[in-house]
Design an enzyme around this catalytic site. Structure first.
Site, PDB file in Angstrom:
ATOM      1  N   HIS A 130     -26.919 -45.796  14.453  1.00  0.00           N
ATOM      2  CA  HIS A 130     -27.711 -46.849  13.815  1.00  0.00           C
ATOM      3  C   HIS A 130     -28.012 -46.460  12.376  1.00  0.00           C
ATOM      4  O   HIS A 130     -28.250 -45.306  12.061  1.00  0.00           O
ATOM      5  CB  HIS A 130     -28.974 -47.159  14.622  1.00  0.00           C
ATOM      6  CG  HIS A 130     -29.742 -45.956  15.017  1.00  0.00           C
ATOM      7  ND1 HIS A 130     -29.414 -45.202  16.120  1.00  0.00           N
ATOM      8  CD2 HIS A 130     -30.816 -45.361  14.456  1.00  0.00           C
ATOM      9  CE1 HIS A 130     -30.269 -44.202  16.233  1.00  0.00           C
ATOM     10  NE2 HIS A 130     -31.119 -44.264  15.218  1.00  0.00           N
ATOM     11  N   LYS A 173     -27.308 -31.675  21.738  1.00  0.00           N
ATOM     12  CA  LYS A 173     -28.022 -32.888  22.174  1.00  0.00           C
ATOM     13  C   LYS A 173     -27.978 -33.020  23.706  1.00  0.00           C
ATOM     14  O   LYS A 173     -28.923 -33.518  24.318  1.00  0.00           O
ATOM     15  CB  LYS A 173     -27.403 -34.133  21.533  1.00  0.00           C
ATOM     16  CG  LYS A 173     -27.893 -34.406  20.117  1.00  0.00           C
ATOM     17  CD  LYS A 173     -29.339 -34.891  20.096  1.00  0.00           C
ATOM     18  CE  LYS A 173     -29.855 -35.099  18.688  1.00  0.00           C
ATOM     19  NZ  LYS A 173     -31.292 -35.330  18.605  1.00  0.00           N
ATOM     20  N   ARG A 195     -30.401 -44.554   5.311  1.00  0.00           N
ATOM     21  CA  ARG A 195     -29.476 -43.585   5.888  1.00  0.00           C
ATOM     22  C   ARG A 195     -29.128 -42.517   4.856  1.00  0.00           C
ATOM     23  O   ARG A 195     -28.978 -42.824   3.657  1.00  0.00           O
ATOM     24  CB  ARG A 195     -28.209 -44.348   6.302  1.00  0.00           C
ATOM     25  CG  ARG A 195     -27.211 -43.576   7.123  1.00  0.00           C
ATOM     26  CD  ARG A 195     -27.778 -43.086   8.417  1.00  0.00           C
ATOM     27  NE  ARG A 195     -26.819 -43.099   9.503  1.00  0.00           N
ATOM     28  CZ  ARG A 195     -26.833 -42.220  10.509  1.00  0.00           C
ATOM     29  NH1 ARG A 195     -27.743 -41.267  10.566  1.00  0.00           N
ATOM     30  NH2 ARG A 195     -25.961 -42.322  11.493  1.00  0.00           N
ATOM     31  N   GLU A 221     -23.248 -39.242  20.964  1.00  0.00           N
ATOM     32  CA  GLU A 221     -22.322 -38.119  20.766  1.00  0.00           C
ATOM     33  C   GLU A 221     -22.184 -37.288  22.044  1.00  0.00           C
ATOM     34  O   GLU A 221     -21.236 -36.525  22.186  1.00  0.00           O
ATOM     35  CB  GLU A 221     -22.797 -37.239  19.612  1.00  0.00           C
ATOM     36  CG  GLU A 221     -22.434 -37.769  18.243  1.00  0.00           C
ATOM     37  CD  GLU A 221     -20.932 -37.781  17.994  1.00  0.00           C
ATOM     38  OE1 GLU A 221     -20.329 -36.719  17.957  1.00  0.00           O
ATOM     39  OE2 GLU A 221     -20.372 -38.878  17.853  1.00  0.00           O
ATOM     40  N   SER A 281     -28.295 -38.878  22.107  1.00  0.00           N
ATOM     41  CA  SER A 281     -27.261 -39.477  21.262  1.00  0.00           C
ATOM     42  C   SER A 281     -25.999 -39.850  22.030  1.00  0.00           C
ATOM     43  O   SER A 281     -25.601 -39.159  22.962  1.00  0.00           O
ATOM     44  CB  SER A 281     -26.899 -38.464  20.173  1.00  0.00           C
ATOM     45  OG  SER A 281     -25.686 -38.811  19.548  1.00  0.00           O
ATOM     46  N   TYR A 292     -23.018 -30.131  17.735  1.00  0.00           N
ATOM     47  CA  TYR A 292     -24.132 -31.089  17.720  1.00  0.00           C
ATOM     48  C   TYR A 292     -24.233 -31.807  19.064  1.00  0.00           C
ATOM     49  O   TYR A 292     -25.314 -31.895  19.663  1.00  0.00           O
ATOM     50  CB  TYR A 292     -23.940 -32.113  16.588  1.00  0.00           C
ATOM     51  CG  TYR A 292     -24.900 -33.291  16.662  1.00  0.00           C
ATOM     52  CD1 TYR A 292     -26.196 -33.194  16.173  1.00  0.00           C
ATOM     53  CD2 TYR A 292     -24.497 -34.502  17.246  1.00  0.00           C
ATOM     54  CE1 TYR A 292     -27.080 -34.269  16.262  1.00  0.00           C
ATOM     55  CE2 TYR A 292     -25.370 -35.580  17.335  1.00  0.00           C
ATOM     56  CZ  TYR A 292     -26.662 -35.456  16.841  1.00  0.00           C
ATOM     57  OH  TYR A 292     -27.525 -36.520  16.940  1.00  0.00           O
ATOM     58  N   ILE A 343     -40.173 -37.043  10.740  1.00  0.00           N
ATOM     59  CA  ILE A 343     -40.726 -38.273  10.117  1.00  0.00           C
ATOM     60  C   ILE A 343     -40.091 -38.545   8.760  1.00  0.00           C
ATOM     61  O   ILE A 343     -40.042 -39.706   8.318  1.00  0.00           O
ATOM     62  CB  ILE A 343     -42.268 -38.187  10.009  1.00  0.00           C
ATOM     63  CG1 ILE A 343     -42.856 -39.565   9.703  1.00  0.00           C
ATOM     64  CG2 ILE A 343     -42.707 -37.162   8.954  1.00  0.00           C
ATOM     65  CD1 ILE A 343     -44.358 -39.688   9.891  1.00  0.00           C
ATOM     66  N   GLN A 383     -30.939 -31.104  13.373  1.00  0.00           N
ATOM     67  CA  GLN A 383     -29.816 -30.983  12.438  1.00  0.00           C
ATOM     68  C   GLN A 383     -28.875 -32.066  12.941  1.00  0.00           C
ATOM     69  O   GLN A 383     -28.217 -31.904  13.963  1.00  0.00           O
ATOM     70  CB  GLN A 383     -29.225 -29.570  12.509  1.00  0.00           C
ATOM     71  CG  GLN A 383     -28.198 -29.253  11.433  1.00  0.00           C
ATOM     72  CD  GLN A 383     -27.040 -30.229  11.358  1.00  0.00           C
ATOM     73  OE1 GLN A 383     -27.052 -31.189  10.557  1.00  0.00           O
ATOM     74  NE2 GLN A 383     -26.036 -30.048  12.175  1.00  0.00           N
ATOM     75  N   SER A 384     -28.789 -33.176  12.213  1.00  0.00           N
ATOM     76  CA  SER A 384     -28.198 -34.387  12.796  1.00  0.00           C
ATOM     77  C   SER A 384     -26.803 -34.729  12.280  1.00  0.00           C
ATOM     78  O   SER A 384     -26.232 -35.730  12.702  1.00  0.00           O
ATOM     79  CB  SER A 384     -29.137 -35.573  12.532  1.00  0.00           C
ATOM     80  OG  SER A 384     -29.056 -35.940  11.171  1.00  0.00           O
ATOM     81  N   LEU A 399     -37.846 -36.657  16.863  1.00  0.00           N
ATOM     82  CA  LEU A 399     -36.691 -37.165  16.111  1.00  0.00           C
ATOM     83  C   LEU A 399     -36.054 -36.080  15.249  1.00  0.00           C
ATOM     84  O   LEU A 399     -34.982 -36.291  14.682  1.00  0.00           O
ATOM     85  CB  LEU A 399     -37.130 -38.327  15.201  1.00  0.00           C
ATOM     86  CG  LEU A 399     -37.897 -39.473  15.858  1.00  0.00           C
ATOM     87  CD1 LEU A 399     -38.133 -40.586  14.839  1.00  0.00           C
ATOM     88  CD2 LEU A 399     -37.153 -40.021  17.071  1.00  0.00           C
ATOM     89  N   LEU A 419     -39.286 -27.017  13.767  1.00  0.00           N
ATOM     90  CA  LEU A 419     -38.872 -26.887  15.176  1.00  0.00           C
ATOM     91  C   LEU A 419     -38.410 -25.478  15.520  1.00  0.00           C
ATOM     92  O   LEU A 419     -38.306 -25.129  16.686  1.00  0.00           O
ATOM     93  CB  LEU A 419     -37.744 -27.869  15.509  1.00  0.00           C
ATOM     94  CG  LEU A 419     -38.095 -29.325  15.765  1.00  0.00           C
ATOM     95  CD1 LEU A 419     -36.934 -30.006  16.472  1.00  0.00           C
ATOM     96  CD2 LEU A 419     -39.350 -29.475  16.603  1.00  0.00           C
TER      97      LEU A 419
END
Ligand code: NDP
Ligand code: GDR
Length: 327
Positions: free
Chosen positions: A177, A151, A182, A125, A123, A147, A9, A81-82, A78, A57
Site C-alpha cells: 500500500h 516478518k 511513501r 511478502e 506482510s 525481510y 510513527i 526495517q521495511s 509498525l 525496537l
C-alpha cells in the site's frame, strides 16, 4: 479518552494511522528513533497533536519503559526495517528489528499490562513464492527474502502470544500500500517521482529492476482503516488486506508517465543491479474475510492512486507542497 502507542510513527503508515486515531478522539503517542537528522516530515499535519518518545525496537528496556509510562489501551507495531533489498545487505539487523522487535513489544505488553490490544504489521511478502492464488489467511507462507522471513517470525510470535497468554494480539497481512508519503526507494514512489522529474526536465532516464513483477497495490489511507477495524473487533483474528487487483511494474510506469503526458518507454531502462536475488513475481490478495467480518473495502483504485502520487510530486517540484528529504 483512549490512548494509543505507535511504533514506526514516522513512517508512511504511522502518519496515516496517527491522523485516523486523532480523528477518532484518541490520545496518540509514538516511538521515534534518535537520528542525526530530523525525519518527522510525514507528521507535519499532526505534529502538534501527537506525543513523540525516544525509543528503539533494538532496545528492550526503552520499549518496556514506554509501555509503562504511556499506559496505552492499544499498541500498533509498525516499526520495521521495511525495504526488501536492504534485507539482503543487512539480514541480521532486519531479523533483529523486523522479527525479534515484535517479541520485545509483546514482552513489554505481557509484563506491563496483558489487557493492552496489540496490532502487528504482517506482510504479503510472507507468501513470497506463492503456493496458491489468490492468497488468503490460510495460504501457507514461503518467504523469499530475509525481510519476508523476519516478518513470518513476527507473524507467528503474535499468534503465539495470543494463544499462550490470551493477549488480544492480531496480525494484519497487508499487501503493498502506497501514498504520497511513501519512501522514495519503493517502486511506486520511485516511478511517480521520476515521472514528475522527467516532466519538469530534471531527469532523462529511469533505471529500473524487474518490470514484469506484479503487485496488488492499494492506498495506505484505506489500509490503516483496516488496522483500526481489527483492533475494534470482538475477537482477535488475523486478516488479509488487499484490493484483489493486480498490475505489473510496467503498467505502473505507463500510467505514471501518461499522467504527465510522457511515454515511459523513452525514459525507463532496465538495470540488472536492481534485480533481486530472489524475486516475488506476483501477489494477489483475497480480502473477503475482512470484507465480510470487518465491513472493510478499499476506496482508492490503482489509477487514482498513481495519479494522486504523481500529482503530489509535481506539486513538490513546483514548490506548492513541502518536499520530503531525499532518502
Ligand atoms: P516505513 O518504512 O515507511 O516506516 C518504518 C518505520 O519503522 C519508520 O518510522 C522507522 O523509523 C521505524 N523503524 C525502523 N527501524 C526501527 C527501530 N529499530 N526502532 C524503532 N523504529 C524503527 O514503513 P511503512 O509505513 O510502509 O510500513 C509500516 C509497517 O508495515 C512496516 O512494519 C512494514 O514492514 C509493514 N508493511 C508495509 C506494507 C506497505 O506496503 N507499506 C505492506 C505490509 C507490511 P525511521 O523514520 O526513524 O526510519
Ligand atoms: P516490495 O515493494 O518489495 O513489494 O515490498 P517495492 O516497491 O520495493 O517493490 C515492488 C516490486 O517492484 C519491483 N521493482 C522495483 N522495486 C524497487 N524498489 N525499485 C525498482 O527500481 C524496481 N524495479 C522493479 C521489485 O522487484 C518488486 O517485485 C513492499 C514493502 O513496503 C514491504 O515492507 C511490504 O511488506 C511489502 O511491500 C508488502
Amino acid at each position: 479518552m483512549k490512548r494509543a502507542l505507535i511504533t514506526g510513527i514516522t513512517g508512511q503508515d504511522g502518519a496515516y494511522l496517527a491522523a485516523q486515531l486523532l480523528e477518532e478522539g484518541y490520545e496518540v503517542h509514538g516511538v521515534a528513533r534518535r537520528l542525526s537528522t530530523a525525519n518527522a516530515w510525514r507528521l507535519a499535519e499532526v505534529r502538534d497533536r501527537v506525543v513523540l518518545h525516544g525509543g528503539d525496537l533494538h532496545d528492550t528496556g526503552s520499549i518496556v519503559r514506554l509501555v509503562q509510562a504511556v499506559a496505552p489501551d492499544e499498541v500498533y507495531n509498525l516499526a520495521a526495517q521495511s525495504f526488501v533489498p536492504t534485507s539482503w545487505e543487512q539480514p541480521v539487523l532486519t531479523g533483529e528489528a523486523t522479527g525479534l522487535g515484535v517479541t520485545r513489544v509483546l514482552e513489554a505488553i505481557r509484563l506491563v499490562n496483558p489487557a493492552i490490544r496489540f496490532y502487528q504489521a504482517s506482510s504479503s511478502e510472507m507468501f513470497g513464492k506463492v503456493v496458491e492464488t489468490p492468497q488468503r489467511e490460510s495460504t501457507p507462507f514461503y518467504p523469499r527474502s530475509p525481510y519476508g522471513v523476519a516478518k513470518t517470525y513476527g507473524h507467528w510470535i503474535t499468534v503465539n502470544y495470543r494463544e499462550s497468554f490470551g493477549i488480544f494480539a492480531v496480525s494484519g497481512i497487508l499487501f503493498n500500500h502506497e501514498s504520497p508519503k511513501r519512501g522514495r526507494e519503493f517502486v511506486t514512489r520511485k516511478v511517480c517521482r521520476a515521472a514528475a522529474e522527467c516532466a519538469a526536465g530534471r531527469r532523462r532516464a529511469l533505471p529500473m529492476g524487474n518490470l514484469d513483477a506484479a503487485r496488488d497495490w492499494g492506498f495506505a489511507g484505506d489500509y490503516v482503516r483496516a488496522m483500526r477495524g481489527m483492533l475494534r473487533a470482538a475477537e482477535p483474528q488475523d486478516y488479509v488486506i488487499a484490493t484483489g487487483e493486480v498490475h505489473t511494474v510496467r503498467e505502473l510506469c505507463e500510467v505514471a508517465f501518461e499522467r504527465v503526458g510522457l511515454d515511459y518507454r523513452e525514459f525507463v531502462r532496465t538495470d540488472p543491479v536492481l534485480v533481486r536475488p530472489a524475486e516475488v513475481d506476483r501477489l494477489e490478495g483475497d480480502a473477503s474475510k475482512a470484507r465480510a467480518e470487518l465491513g472493510w473495502s478499499p476506496e482508492v483504485g490503482f489509477r487514482e492512486l498513481v495519479h494522486m502520487m504523481v500529482d503530489a510530486d509535481v506539486a513538490r517540484l513546483r514548490g506548492d507542497l513541502l518536499d520530503d528529504p531525499e532518502g
